[in-house]
Design a protein around this motif. Sequence first.
Motif, PDB file in Angstrom:
ATOM      1  N   VAL A 184       1.091  -1.662   0.177  1.00 16.74           N
ATOM      2  CA  VAL A 184       0.105  -0.151   0.026  1.00 16.74           C
ATOM      3  C   VAL A 184       1.632   1.062   0.032  1.00 16.74           C
ATOM      4  O   VAL A 184       1.735   1.373   1.089  1.00 16.74           O
ATOM      5  CB  VAL A 184      -1.117   0.177   1.016  1.00 16.74           C
ATOM      6  CG1 VAL A 184      -1.967   1.123   1.387  1.00 16.74           C
ATOM      7  CG2 VAL A 184      -1.797  -0.921   0.981  1.00 16.74           C
ATOM      8  N   SER A 185       0.645   1.945  -0.391  1.00 20.08           N
ATOM      9  CA  SER A 185       1.737   3.634  -0.867  1.00 20.08           C
ATOM     10  C   SER A 185       0.382   4.505  -0.393  1.00 20.08           C
ATOM     11  O   SER A 185      -0.161   5.149  -1.107  1.00 20.08           O
ATOM     12  CB  SER A 185       2.227   3.341  -2.566  1.00 20.08           C
ATOM     13  OG  SER A 185       1.108   3.600  -3.344  1.00 20.08           O
ATOM     14  N   TYR A 186       1.346   5.861   0.196  1.00 19.87           N
ATOM     15  CA  TYR A 186       1.019   7.000  -0.043  1.00 19.87           C
ATOM     16  C   TYR A 186       1.795   8.078  -0.526  1.00 19.87           C
ATOM     17  O   TYR A 186       3.161   8.313  -0.349  1.00 19.87           O
ATOM     18  CB  TYR A 186       0.663   7.584   1.911  1.00 19.87           C
ATOM     19  CG  TYR A 186      -0.665   6.320   2.673  1.00 19.87           C
ATOM     20  CD1 TYR A 186      -2.009   6.488   2.607  1.00 19.87           C
ATOM     21  CD2 TYR A 186      -0.049   5.648   3.349  1.00 19.87           C
ATOM     22  CE1 TYR A 186      -2.906   6.172   3.319  1.00 19.87           C
ATOM     23  CE2 TYR A 186      -0.562   4.544   4.160  1.00 19.87           C
ATOM     24  CZ  TYR A 186      -1.809   4.700   3.827  1.00 19.87           C
ATOM     25  OH  TYR A 186      -2.974   3.977   5.130  1.00 19.87           O
ATOM     26  N   GLN A 187       1.221   9.140  -1.110  1.00 17.40           N
ATOM     27  CA  GLN A 187       1.859   9.718  -1.388  1.00 17.40           C
ATOM     28  C   GLN A 187       1.549  11.068  -1.429  1.00 17.40           C
ATOM     29  O   GLN A 187       0.146  11.619  -1.112  1.00 17.40           O
ATOM     30  CB  GLN A 187       1.927   9.760  -3.151  1.00 17.40           C
ATOM     31  CG  GLN A 187       2.881   8.898  -3.989  1.00 17.40           C
ATOM     32  CD  GLN A 187       2.461   9.202  -5.817  1.00 17.40           C
ATOM     33  OE1 GLN A 187       1.979   9.747  -6.348  1.00 17.40           O
ATOM     34  NE2 GLN A 187       3.048   7.964  -6.156  1.00 17.40           N
ATOM     35  N   VAL A 188       2.311  12.763  -0.956  1.00 18.71           N
ATOM     36  CA  VAL A 188       2.328  13.304  -0.809  1.00 18.71           C
ATOM     37  C   VAL A 188       3.254  14.697  -1.334  1.00 18.71           C
ATOM     38  O   VAL A 188       4.027  14.122  -1.313  1.00 18.71           O
ATOM     39  CB  VAL A 188       3.002  14.182   1.131  1.00 18.71           C
ATOM     40  CG1 VAL A 188       2.105  15.424   1.651  1.00 18.71           C
ATOM     41  CG2 VAL A 188       1.536  12.945   1.925  1.00 18.71           C
ATOM     42  N   ARG A 189       1.767  14.987  -2.381  1.00 17.41           N
ATOM     43  CA  ARG A 189       2.801  16.022  -3.922  1.00 17.41           C
ATOM     44  C   ARG A 189       2.318  17.859  -3.352  1.00 17.41           C
ATOM     45  O   ARG A 189       1.236  17.555  -2.919  1.00 17.41           O
ATOM     46  CB  ARG A 189       2.882  15.866  -4.705  1.00 17.41           C
ATOM     47  CG  ARG A 189       3.442  16.141  -5.981  1.00 17.41           C
ATOM     48  CD  ARG A 189       2.747  15.115  -7.147  1.00 17.41           C
ATOM     49  NE  ARG A 189       1.910  15.181  -7.575  1.00 17.41           N
ATOM     50  CZ  ARG A 189       1.171  14.890  -8.323  1.00 17.41           C
ATOM     51  NH1 ARG A 189       2.105  16.177  -8.857  1.00 17.41           N
ATOM     52  NH2 ARG A 189      -0.123  14.741  -8.392  1.00 17.41           N
ATOM     53  N   ASP A 190       2.768  18.248  -3.337  1.00 17.81           N
ATOM     54  CA  ASP A 190       2.975  20.084  -3.725  1.00 17.81           C
ATOM     55  C   ASP A 190       3.053  20.587  -4.910  1.00 17.81           C
ATOM     56  O   ASP A 190       4.320  20.099  -5.213  1.00 17.81           O
ATOM     57  CB  ASP A 190       3.290  20.322  -1.764  1.00 17.81           C
ATOM     58  CG  ASP A 190       5.205  20.524  -1.978  1.00 17.81           C
ATOM     59  OD1 ASP A 190       5.664  21.017  -2.682  1.00 17.81           O
ATOM     60  OD2 ASP A 190       5.528  19.682  -0.851  1.00 17.81           O
ATOM     61  N   ASN A 191       3.469  21.422  -4.938  1.00 18.27           N
ATOM     62  CA  ASN A 191       3.566  22.559  -5.672  1.00 18.27           C
ATOM     63  C   ASN A 191       4.559  23.578  -5.088  1.00 18.27           C
ATOM     64  O   ASN A 191       4.884  24.902  -5.967  1.00 18.27           O
ATOM     65  CB  ASN A 191       2.795  23.027  -6.897  1.00 18.27           C
ATOM     66  CG  ASN A 191       1.949  24.376  -5.411  1.00 18.27           C
ATOM     67  OD1 ASN A 191       1.772  23.944  -4.378  1.00 18.27           O
ATOM     68  ND2 ASN A 191       1.096  25.425  -6.578  1.00 18.27           N
ATOM     69  N   GLY A 192       5.842  23.666  -4.306  1.00 17.94           N
ATOM     70  CA  GLY A 192       6.682  23.999  -3.960  1.00 17.94           C
ATOM     71  C   GLY A 192       7.504  24.740  -3.913  1.00 17.94           C
ATOM     72  O   GLY A 192       7.401  23.526  -5.153  1.00 17.94           O
ATOM     73  N   PRO A 193       8.316  24.784  -3.532  1.00 16.57           N
ATOM     74  CA  PRO A 193       9.392  25.058  -3.829  1.00 16.57           C
ATOM     75  C   PRO A 193      10.515  24.194  -4.298  1.00 16.57           C
ATOM     76  O   PRO A 193      11.756  23.984  -5.241  1.00 16.57           O
ATOM     77  CB  PRO A 193      10.297  26.794  -3.239  1.00 16.57           C
ATOM     78  CG  PRO A 193       9.687  25.965  -1.932  1.00 16.57           C
ATOM     79  CD  PRO A 193       8.406  25.875  -2.365  1.00 16.57           C
TER      80      PRO A 193
END
Length: 547
Positions: A473-482
């Motif tokens: 099982v995988s969890y991804q946390v992605r953002d559009n930060g620097p």
Amino acid sequence: MSLPSRLGWGLALLAALAVLAPALAFAAWVRWEQQDRRAMAQVHLQADLFSQREAWERRLEEESAALVRRLHGSSPAVQDLDELRAWAQRALAASHLDLLWVLSEDGSILACGHWPARAGGRQTPLLALASMRPQVRRMAFRDRDVTGMVLARSITWRERPALLVAGLDLVQAAAAASPPTSRTRLAIVPAGEEDRVGQPGGTPRDLLSASVTLDLSGAAVPLLAGRRPAPPPPPFPPMAGLAALVLAAALVAGGGGAWLGRRALAPLGHLDEMAAALSRGHLEMELEGSEVDEFGRLAESFNRMIVALRRQRRELETTARLAAWRDAARRMAHEVKNPLAPIRLSVENLIHAREHAPDRFPQLFQEECRTIIDEVDALTRLVDTFSRFARLPEPQRRATPAADLARHVVRLHRDAAAGVELQLEVVADPGVAEMDPDLVGQVLKNLVLNALAVVPKPGGRVWVKCEGHEDAVSYQVRDNGPGIPAGIRDHLFEPRVSSRPGGTGLGLAVAKQIVTAHDGRLDMETGREGTCFTVRLPRMPVVGKES
């Protein structure tokens, strides 16, 4: 129809059955024997690959320890840099290793046995291997790239700490382990090219092939692959009409023969499933079988191999824990030295003012006492940080719906995401995983809060993705930060390392420790358009005990 006709047809039917029954039985036996031999050979090949990997790790540990003893026991002692480089070449030539470096504390190459001209350069990535178990690394040499298994050991040279890194060239080691007289052929297959296992040299019908990863952590490292010709089929009796009889029998009762074959091969199918689960690192299982037949003896050997792998994993975990404590002690000592210097300087200033400038002493006393108090507060915060890191509890695993945990974390942070678009995506029915929901939830909360803190407001976006895979099982946390600064990417999961102003540098270190305690992985990808953290946790194996 008359009675004679019916009797004739009955006798003809009995005659046909009398001929077809032995042919059908023999054909079923041939089919079962061929599959049994192939399955047995496949399991033995898999066990051979495990044994070969353990032999390389054992050779590397013994040879590197002997090199350390030889260097420390040299008489006279090796003190000159030229003597050290000459010793490295002689020591490598006298050992059964292929690679040898002696590194300083900052990664400078003091001596290099396999590439003498490399001395004076730098090999900083190898510093991370100190006091760890053997690991696989891809290294660039003058004329080729080398896939090597390396092990680093701490040494003392000229009364200063240094690092001795020894290694094996796995491509050469695989070639040496499969000489021309051997039926088994070993090879190193790079990560992402698993389809090459068993090729070239034959088709899947002609070859038996197997592979094991060269790292129990399951990281994307090369595979040790093996192949050998399939065992020959059992001899067939010289009967001219047997082929026609077998074909006729297959047309009449092929379904029954297939059912009998599947039932007879069910234990071997179970063994194949367990071998596949074992190659993925699942060691909490046991194979049952009768003690009086060949399958029972093979099951007993298989279980002994699992027990040995469990013991090896426990030893490796103990070594890793000791290495972590040594690293924490080294970091603590380094951090404590920083505030001690101004404290000492303040006390010396007070003593000097009391003796030589008593008129300035009251004012100086207030200033220096404030400096001492500030530095003591810094020491207190430092000790509290390492104390929280050391008190992390053991995971209390239980069956937990993976998607529900992700929804709970996103729901908790809706209010904190003012001006930021926080989205959740659930893919491929993640199902239920064995985990400690409190600890894993702590990891997800930390990743989400970090993402919310670095994205622009307004216009920031944070995506949380929960996905189910075949065995994980995988969890991804992605953002559009620097993105993460390049200077700290390699040390981001270490204590006291943070990319945020005012950050304690503890959150990601604790997250890494929690995921590792779950036999999982925490990976990071970053760039100018944002950062993505991926938590991958294994599911429980689908195979287990069967009576």
